[in-house]
Enzyme design. Structure first.
Site, PDB file in Angstrom:
ATOM      1  N   LYS A 158       0.843  -1.197   0.000  1.00 11.21           N
ATOM      2  CA  LYS A 158       0.000   0.000   0.000  1.00 11.21           C
ATOM      3  C   LYS A 158       0.882   1.252   0.000  1.00 11.21           C
ATOM      4  CE  LYS A 158      -3.788  -2.461   2.095  1.00 11.21           C
ATOM      5  NZ  LYS A 158      -4.358  -3.023   3.318  1.00 11.21           N
TER       6      LYS A 158
ATOM      7  N   GLN B 290      -5.116  -1.889   9.739  1.00 10.50           N
ATOM      8  CA  GLN B 290      -4.942  -3.216   9.132  1.00 10.50           C
ATOM      9  C   GLN B 290      -5.437  -4.313  10.077  1.00 10.50           C
ATOM     10  OE1 GLN B 290      -3.541  -3.773   5.912  1.00 10.50           O
ATOM     11  NE2 GLN B 290      -4.282  -5.831   6.304  1.00 10.50           N
TER      12      GLN B 290
ATOM     13  N   ASP C 204     -11.673   2.343   3.888  1.00  6.24           N
ATOM     14  CA  ASP C 204     -11.912   0.898   3.840  1.00  6.24           C
ATOM     15  C   ASP C 204     -13.408   0.582   3.771  1.00  6.24           C
ATOM     16  OD1 ASP C 204      -9.930  -0.944   3.656  1.00  6.24           O
ATOM     17  OD2 ASP C 204      -9.494  -1.063   5.803  1.00  6.24           O
TER      18      ASP C 204
END
Ligand code: NAP
Length: 293
Positions: free
Chosen positions: A51, A95, A118
């Protein structure tokens, strides 16, 4: 049979993102993504590295916060709150998986929904369910929809079976494909571990999407001749003949299913690269919204 090349489609989208970021940068608004990693899960570390690398390649501002596995929920929430208030950050990604002492839902609930790139915050899940398009949609479902669009596969009126009902993939994907408009308007069936006659249900699909985390579970008898198959699964299985001793396979038994399909995604190189491409798109969209607000 069309082999849907997710790597090439993601590269094309990333190129569009690079141009969009350059325009925003020239206007004094650099999209910024903060990634928070708790603990030392090797797969998570690899995702986060990827990322960051993509952010850099696209000219975006990228910040990584690495916290130890013993971090408390309060500490993590304090960091998320600080990122909520940081004007250089437009997207925050925590995460998963998180260590057991941390309640993931409580952490996600503290995210500013306007920075939840997200798409896991209840406000954004709610907007998706309501069919409103000003929220954020989870990146993997968004990537699956985009793969279908870019491959010229019509979802309007199609019978879609989504295999799996997780909040990360199956459920938001089902909502996305049943919502009204381009890339939606499908007749969606969601199947899971309690579904009876699973193979027969899957055979009703014009488009079958597998997201169950079971290596090569979907066999040829799950798929009707001429169907489109999207394989979201990423499973590492032992492979004594490979130098690494293991290899990645999807949820679909590719070799026996592919010959029956009109189109299919490979693993790796199918849905995987799309997830990060969509994360970048969401972060750019967030930056544009903050600029306009
Ligand atoms: P998950 O949270 O474990 O959910 C799995 C879902 O599949 C559940 O709904 C479960 O049913 C269902 N299921 C499991 N075994 C089944 C079976 N034998 N028959 C029917 N349904 C079954 O997994 P996830 O997070 O959605 O991930 C699914 C897969 O996608 C994994 O391989 C993961 O690595 C991959 N993934 C890939 C990406 C990407 O970027 N490409 C992103 C996210 C995930 P119940 O609800 O009844 O338990």
């Amino acid at each position: 049979m069309l082999l849907i090349d997710g790597k090439a489609i993601a590269a094309k989208i990333n190129e569009e993102s690079r141009v969009a970021v350059a325009a925003l940068n020239a206007d004094g608004h650099q999209p910024g993504l903060a990634v928070v990693l708790v603990g030392e899960d090797p797969a998570s570390q690899a995702y986060v590295r990827n990322k960051e690398k993509t952010c850099r390649e696209l000219g975006m501002h990228s910040v990584k916060h690495e916290l130890t596995a013993s971090t408390s929920q309060e500490e993590l929430i304090r960091l998320v709150s600080a990122l909520n208030d940081d004007p250089r950050i437009h997207g925050i990604l925590v995460q998963s998986p998180l260590p057991p002492q941390i309640n993931e839902r409580a952490v996600v609930a503290t995210l500013d929904p306007r920075k939840d790139v997200d798409g896991f915050h209840p406000v954004n899940v709610g907007k998706l369910a309501l069919g409103e398009d000003d929220g954020f949609v989870a990146c993997t479902p968004l990537g699956c929809q985009r793969l279908l669009l870019e491959s010229g596969i019509e979802t309007k009126g199609a019978n879609v079976v989504v295999l799996g009902r997780s909040m990360i993939v199956g459920k938001p994907l089902a909502l996305l494909l049943m919502n009204k408009g381009r890339g939606g308007d499908a007749t969606v069936t969601v199947a899971h571990s309690r579904t009876r006659e699973l193979a027969a249900v899957c055979r009703t699909a014009d488009i079958l999407i597998a997201a169950i985390g079971q290596p090569e579970f979907v066999k040829a008898d799950f798929v009707r001749e001429g169907a489109v198959v999207i394989d979201v699964g990423i499973n590492r299985v032992p492979a004594p003949d490979s130098p690494k001793g293991s290899r990645l396979v999807g949820d679909v038994a590719f070799a026996e299913v592919a010959p029956k399909c009109r189109a299919i995604t490979p693993v790796p190189g199918g849905v995987g690269p799309m997830t990060i491409a969509m994360l970048m798109q969401n972060t750019i969209a967030s930056c544009r919204r903050w600029r306009a607000s």
